[in-house]
Design a protein around this motif. Structure first.
Motif, mmCIF file in Angstrom:
data_model
loop_
_atom_site.group_PDB
_atom_site.id
_atom_site.type_symbol
_atom_site.label_atom_id
_atom_site.label_comp_id
_atom_site.label_asym_id
_atom_site.label_seq_id
_atom_site.Cartn_x
_atom_site.Cartn_y
_atom_site.Cartn_z
ATOM 1 N N PRO A 124 -44.708 15.947 -34.999
ATOM 2 C CA PRO A 124 -45.357 16.201 -36.298
ATOM 3 C C PRO A 124 -46.380 17.333 -36.251
ATOM 4 N N VAL A 165 -44.303 20.538 -36.589
ATOM 5 C CA VAL A 165 -43.816 20.717 -37.957
ATOM 6 C C VAL A 165 -44.955 21.093 -38.894
ATOM 7 N N ALA A 166 -46.097 20.417 -38.744
ATOM 8 C CA ALA A 166 -47.234 20.725 -39.614
ATOM 9 C C ALA A 166 -47.723 22.152 -39.415
ATOM 10 N N GLU A 167 -47.736 22.627 -38.176
ATOM 11 C CA GLU A 167 -48.197 23.990 -37.911
ATOM 12 C C GLU A 167 -47.305 25.012 -38.611
ATOM 13 N N VAL A 168 -45.970 24.849 -38.507
ATOM 14 C CA VAL A 168 -45.048 25.795 -39.129
ATOM 15 C C VAL A 168 -45.098 25.678 -40.648
ATOM 16 N N TRP A 169 -45.091 24.461 -41.134
ATOM 17 C CA TRP A 169 -45.085 24.250 -42.588
ATOM 18 C C TRP A 169 -46.362 24.784 -43.226
ATOM 19 N N SER A 206 -46.949 27.759 -46.056
ATOM 20 C CA SER A 206 -47.533 27.288 -47.314
ATOM 21 C C SER A 206 -48.862 27.964 -47.628
ATOM 22 N N ALA A 252 -41.469 27.141 -46.102
ATOM 23 C CA ALA A 252 -42.217 26.142 -45.352
ATOM 24 C C ALA A 252 -41.312 24.983 -44.950
ATOM 25 N N VAL A 253 -40.512 24.489 -45.895
ATOM 26 C CA VAL A 253 -39.625 23.371 -45.575
ATOM 27 C C VAL A 253 -38.566 23.796 -44.563
ATOM 28 N N GLY A 287 -40.148 24.328 -41.135
ATOM 29 C CA GLY A 287 -40.469 23.070 -40.469
ATOM 30 C C GLY A 287 -39.246 22.390 -39.897
ATOM 31 N N ALA A 319 -38.039 24.397 -36.857
ATOM 32 C CA ALA A 319 -38.907 24.190 -35.689
ATOM 33 C C ALA A 319 -38.655 22.834 -35.047
ATOM 34 N N LEU A 320 -38.538 21.791 -35.860
ATOM 35 C CA LEU A 320 -38.312 20.458 -35.299
ATOM 36 C C LEU A 320 -36.936 20.355 -34.660
#
Length: 799
Positions: A571, A574-578, A582, A596-597, A600, A603-604
Motif C-alpha cells: 500500500p 501504491v499510495a506513493e505512485v497514486w 494526483s 493515478a489509478v 498505482g 506499480a503494484l
C-alpha cells in the motif's frame, strides 16, 4: 488540654509496653507453677511406691560376684507394677479432687500383676502380689524409672515434633494484627511528636528523649519476649522500637534542629545498621520490615511544607543502603518493593508540589540517584553473588525502569533531550550487562536473563524518542528493531525477538497515528523523507525475516516477517505512485486522475511480479507473499480495464493497457512459483486476466476512439468483430503454447475460449453486425478453428 493529650499518648505507649512485659512474666509464672506441681506429684508417686515396697519381705541376694555379704538383708526395689499402682492411686485422688490427672503409659504384664483390686484397697493388699512373686536375679539392680516418669510425662514413646499446620485464623490473629498494631503504634508516636512540635507542649530535647526512650524500651522488651519463646511478638516489638528511634532522629534533625543534617544521617545510618544486624542475627524478617517501614514513614508523618529534596533523597538513600545490606545476606522478598514504593511516592509528591524549571537540575539528580539505588537493590545481590533473583526483585527491576523513564520524559523531554536520552541509554546498558552476568552462572539464574533482556530492549526503544522526533522517529525505531532481532538470532533470545518486533510495530503505529497523510502537494516520487518513513517498517520486517532465516531456527517467524513486510510495503508503494499523479496537476492536467489509478495498478503489479520471481526457488508457502498482492492488484485492475473512462484513446498505446499488461505479467510470474493444484488455479487466472485485458481494450476502442470518416455505431460494430477475432487468436495461441510446453491446462483454456468465441459469434455478432462484418468474423474464426484441429491431429500422429 493539648499538652495533656500529648503526654497521655506517650504514657499510653509506655504503659502498653509495660503491660506486654507483664503478660509475658505472667505466662512464665504460670509455666513455672505447672512445673512445680508436676514435680510435687512425681515426688508423691515415688514416696507411695517406696512405702509399698517397704511392706514386701526381703529377697535372697542373687548369686553374683557383686552380691551383698551373707547375713545382710537386701530389700529389692519395687517392681515396675508398684509404680503403676501408685500412679493409678494418685490419678484417682486427683480425679476426685478435681485436679489434673498425671498421664501414664500403657500397662505391662508386671503392671497387671501389681494392679490393685480397687483404687481404695490398702497398701498391704496391693503389695501382696509383689511379695508372692518369685525372686529374680535382675531384681538385685534397681530398675530405672519409666521414661514417662523420669521426664514428667506419660510413659509413651517420644513422638516426633511436627510443625503446626497453616491456619488462616492464626495467621490473621497472630501476625497480621500484630503488624498492624505495631504500625498503628508507630503512627501514634509520630503524631505525638508532631503534635508536640505544633503545640510546644514540652521542650524539644525532652520530646526527642521520650521517643528515643520508647524505642530503646521496645528493643529491650522485644528481645526479652523473643528469649522467652515469643519470637514473632518479640520481633514485632523490636521493629517498632527501631521505627521509634528513626522517627526521633528525623524529628531532632528536621524539626527541632538539635543536630545537623550530617549527624542526623549518621545516626539514621547507625539505627538502620542496628536493625539490619538484629534482623540478621535473630533471623527476623519481620524485624527488618517494621524497622525499615518506620524509617520510610518518617518523612510522611513529620514532613514540612517546604522543598527539601536534598535531605529527603539522602534519607531515602540511607534507608536503601540498609535494604541492600539485608538482601545481600538474606533472600527476604518484599524489601525491594517497599523501597521502590517509598521512592516513587516521595519523588512524585515532590514533583507535584515543587517541580519548577529552576529545580529541574535537582530533580534530575535525585531521580538518577534513586534509580541507581533501586537498580542496585533489585539486581545487585543476585547478579553480584551469581544466584537467582527473587521474583519480587525482577518485578522491582521492571518497575524501576518504567517509572524512571516515565518521570524523565515528563520532566525533561522538551528541554533536556540529550541528557534524557543519554540517561536512558545508560539504564538499558545496565540491564544488558546484568542479563549477560546472569546467563549460565548458577542453575536457575539463566531464567533471569530474559526479563533483564526485555528491560534492556524496552530502554533502547525509549531512547529513540528521547533523541529524535518527527519523520525520523519511525525509521529509527525500525532500524533499532532490526538490530534487536539480529541480537536475538545470535543469542537465541525470544524476549529480545519480541522486543525487536514490538519496536517495528511502534514505528508503524507512529506512522499511522502521527504522519498521515503521506504527502501534501507536489513531490518527487520515492526520493523524499515521507516515503522513507512510511516504507521503513515494511523494509525492517523484510530484513528481520532474512536475518532470522540466516541465523536462527525460527523459520515460521521468519516467513511471517517476510510476508508481513511484503504486504505492508504494497500500500505504501501504491499510495506513493497514486499521490504523485494526483497531486501534481500542473504537470498532468485533467488526466492526472486516470493516470493515478493506472500508475498505482502498474506499480503494484510490477511489485507482485518481482515478488513472484524472488520466491520462485523458495518453499511452497512463500507463494503467499506475491499472491496476496496479486489479489489486491486484480481487484483494482478489473474496474480500471473494463469501466474506466479513456479520453484521447489510442489503441494499445494508453496507460490502462500498459497497466493491464503488468497485471497479466504478474499472474504469469506467479504460475512459475505455485505448485500442484494452486498452479492450475493461478494459470487459469492468468488466462482470464489476458482475456479481460483484450476484451476491455477492444470495447474501449469502440467506445472512446475518435471516428474518422465513419459513425460511432459503425466503430462499435467494428470493435465487436475485432473482439471476436482477438479472442480466437488468443485461444489459438494458448493451444499452441499448451502443445509446445505440454501443459494440458493451457490447451483446455484455449478450447474454452474457442467455445466462448463461438457463442459470441452466433448469438451476438450475427444479430448485430452487417453482412460484410459477419463474413470477416466467420472467416477468421473458421480458419482458426481449422488450424486448431490440425494441431490436435498432428499432435496425436506424432505422440
Amino acid at each position: 488540654m493539648e499538652d495533656a493529650i500529648l503526654l497521655l499518648v506517650a504514657i499510653t505507649f509506655l504503659v502498653g509496653l509495660g503491660v506486654a512485659v507483664f503478660i509475658v512474666l505472667l505466662v512464665q509464672f504460670s509455666r513455672a507453677r505447672r512445673e512445680r506441681d508436676g514435680l510435687a506429684r512425681r515426688i508423691t508417686l515415688l514416696e507411695r511406691a517406696a512405702a509399698a515396697a517397704a511392706l514386701a519381705p526381703p529377697r535372697a541376694p542373687a548369686a553374683t560376684p557383686d552380691a551383698a555379704p551373707s547375713g545382710v538383708a537386701v530389700h529389692a526395689p519395687p517392681p515396675e507394677g508398684a509404680y503403676a499402682a501408685a500412679e493409678a492411686e494418685l490419678r484417682a485422688e486427683d480425679t476426685v479432687d478435681g485436679a489434673e490427672a498425671i498421664p501414664s503409659g500403657p500397662a505391662t504384664a508386671d503392671d497387671a500383676a501389681g494392679a490393685p483390686p480397687s483404687p481404695t484397697a490398702p497398701a498391704a493388699a496391693r503389695a501382696a502380689p509383689c511379695a508372692a512373686s518369685p525372686p529374680r536375679a535382675e531384681d538385685a539392680v534397681p530398675p530405672p524409672l519409666p521414661a514417662g516418669h523420669a521426664a514428667g510425662h506419660s510413659g509413651d514413646a517420644p513422638r516426633e515434633r511436627r510443625p503446626p499446620a497453616f491456619s488462616l485464623e492464626d495467621f490473621l490473629g497472630g501476625r497480621v494484627l500484630l503488624v498492624v498494631g505495631v504500625v498503628v503504634v508507630l503512627f501514634a508516636l509520630g503524631f505525638f511528636l508532631k503534635y508536640a512540635i505544633e503545640r510546644e507542649l514540652v521542650d524539644p530535647p525532652l520530646r526527642v528523649a521520650i521517643g528515643a526512650a520508647a524505642g530503646i524500651a521496645a528493643l529491650v522488651g522485644g528481645d526479652v519476649l523473643r528469649r522467652r519463646g515469643f519470637d514473632v511478638f518479640g520481633h514485632a516489638v523490636m521493629g517498632g522500637g527501631l521505627g521509634a528511634l528513626l522517627l526521633s532522629t528525623f524529628f531532632a534533625a528536621a524539626r527541632y534542629e538539635l543536630i545537623g543534617r550530617p549527624p542526623a544521617f549518621g545516626v539514621t545510618a547507625l539505627v538502620t545498621a542496628l536493625g539490619v544486624v538484629l534482623a540478621l542475627r535473630r533471623e527476623a524478617p519481620l524485624l527488618a520490615y517494621l524497622g525499615l517501614l518506620g524509617g520510610y514513614l518518617a518523612p510522611a508523618i513529620l514532613g514540612e511544607d517546604r522543598d527539601a529534596l536534598l535531605g529527603l533523597t539522602g534519607w531515602l538513600l540511607a534507608l536503601h543502603a540498609g535494604v541492600f545490606a539485608l538482601l545481600w545476606r538474606r533472600r527476604w522478598p518484599g524489601l525491594d518493593l517497599l523501597a521502590l514504593a517509598a521512592s516513587v511516592v516521595y519523588f512524585a509528591g515532590w514533583w507535584g508540589r515543587f517541580a519548577t524549571p529552576a529545580r529541574q537540575g535537582a530533580g534530575a539528580g535525585a531521580l538518577v540517584a534513586l534509580t541507581l539505588a533501586m537498580l542496585a537493590i533489585a539486581l545487585g545481590p543476585g547478579v553480584m553473588r551469581r544466584r537467582p533473583a527473587l521474583p519480587t526483585a525482577l518485578l522491582t527491576a521492571i518497575l524501576v525502569g518504567a517509572t524512571s523513564v516515565s518521570a524523565g520524559f515528563e520532566l525533561f523531554h522538551s528541554a533536556h533531550r540529550l541528557a534524557l536520552g543519554s540517561a536512558i541509554t545508560v539504564l538499558g546498558t545496565l540491564y544488558a550487562l546484568a542479563a549477560r552476568r546472569a546467563v549460565g552462572t548458577v542453575r536457575g539464574v539463566a531464567a533471569d536473563a530474559p526479563v533483564l533482556d526485555g528491560c534492556a530492549v524496552a530502554a533502547a526503544a525509549a531512547t529513540i524518542p528521547a533523541f529524535l522526533e518527527g519523520g525520523a522517529l519511525a525509521p529509527a525505531w525500525a532500524a533499532a528493531g532490526v538490530v534487536a532481532i539480529l541480537l536475538a538470532a545470535l543469542r537465541r533470545s525470544p524476549v529480545v525477538l519480541v522486543g525487536g518486533l514490538a519496536m517495528i510495530a511502534a514505528a508503524q503505529w507512529d506512522i499511522v497515528d502521527n504522519r498521515m497523510p503521506m504527502h501534501d502537494g507536489a513531490f518527487t516520487p520515492f526520493a523524499n523523507g515521507a516515503f522513507l518513513s512510511f516504507a521503513a517498517p515494511s523494509v525492517a520486517l523484510v530484513m528481520a525475516g532474512l536475518v532470522l532465516r540466516w541465523r536462527s531456527s525460527w523459520t515460521t517467524v521468519a516467513g511471517l516477517a517476510l510476508g508481513g513486510g511484503a504486504w505492508l510495503y504494497a500500500p505504501v508503494l501504491v499510495a506513493e505512485v497514486w499521490l504523485h499523479f494526483s497531486e501534481d496537476a500542473a504537470t498532468y492536467g485533467a488526466a492526472s486522475g486516470d493516470l493515478a489509478v493506472a500508475g498505482g495498478v502498474a506499480a503494484l503489479a510490477t511489485y507482485t511480479l518481482v515478488l513472484a520471481l524472488l520466491v520462485k526457488r523458495r518453499r511452497a508457502v512463500a507463494i503467499i507473499a506475491p499472491l496476496g498482492t496479486l489479489a489486491a492488484v486484480s481487484l483494482f485492475a478489473v474496474p480500471l480495464l473494463l469501466f474506466a473512462r479513456r479520453p484521447a484513446f489510442a489503441p494499445v498505446a494508453n496507460p490502462q493497457f500498459v497497466a493491464g499488461l503488468t497485471v497479466v505479467a504478474a499472474w504469469w510470474a506467479c504460475t512459475t512459483s505455485a505448485r500442484g493444484a494452486l498452479r492450475v488455479v493461478v494459470l487459469v487466472g492468468a488466462v482470464l486476466a489476458g482475456l479481460v485485458l483484450l476484451g476491455g481494450e477492444c470495447a474501449a476502442y469502440g467506445a472512446n476512439a475518435s471516428p474518422v470518416g465513419t459513425s460511432r455505431e459503425e466503430l462499435e460494430r467494428l470493435a465487436q468483430v475485432c473482439m471476436s477475432v482477438t479472442f480466437a487468436i488468443y485461444a489459438a495461441a494458448l493451444l499452441v503454447t499448451g502443445f509446445v510446453r505440454g501443459t494440458a491446462a493451457l490447451r483446455w483454456c484455449g478450447l474454452g475460449i474457442f467455445a466462448v468465441t463461438l457463442g459470441k459469434v452466433f448469438f451476438v455478432d450475427m444479430a448485430q453486425l452487417p453482412t460484410a462484418h459477419r463474413i470477416g468474423g466467420f472467416l477468421a474464426l473458421g480458419l482458426l478453428l481449422v488450424g486448431a484441429s490440425f494441431l490436435y491431429q498432428r499432435a496425436r500422429k506424432y505422440a
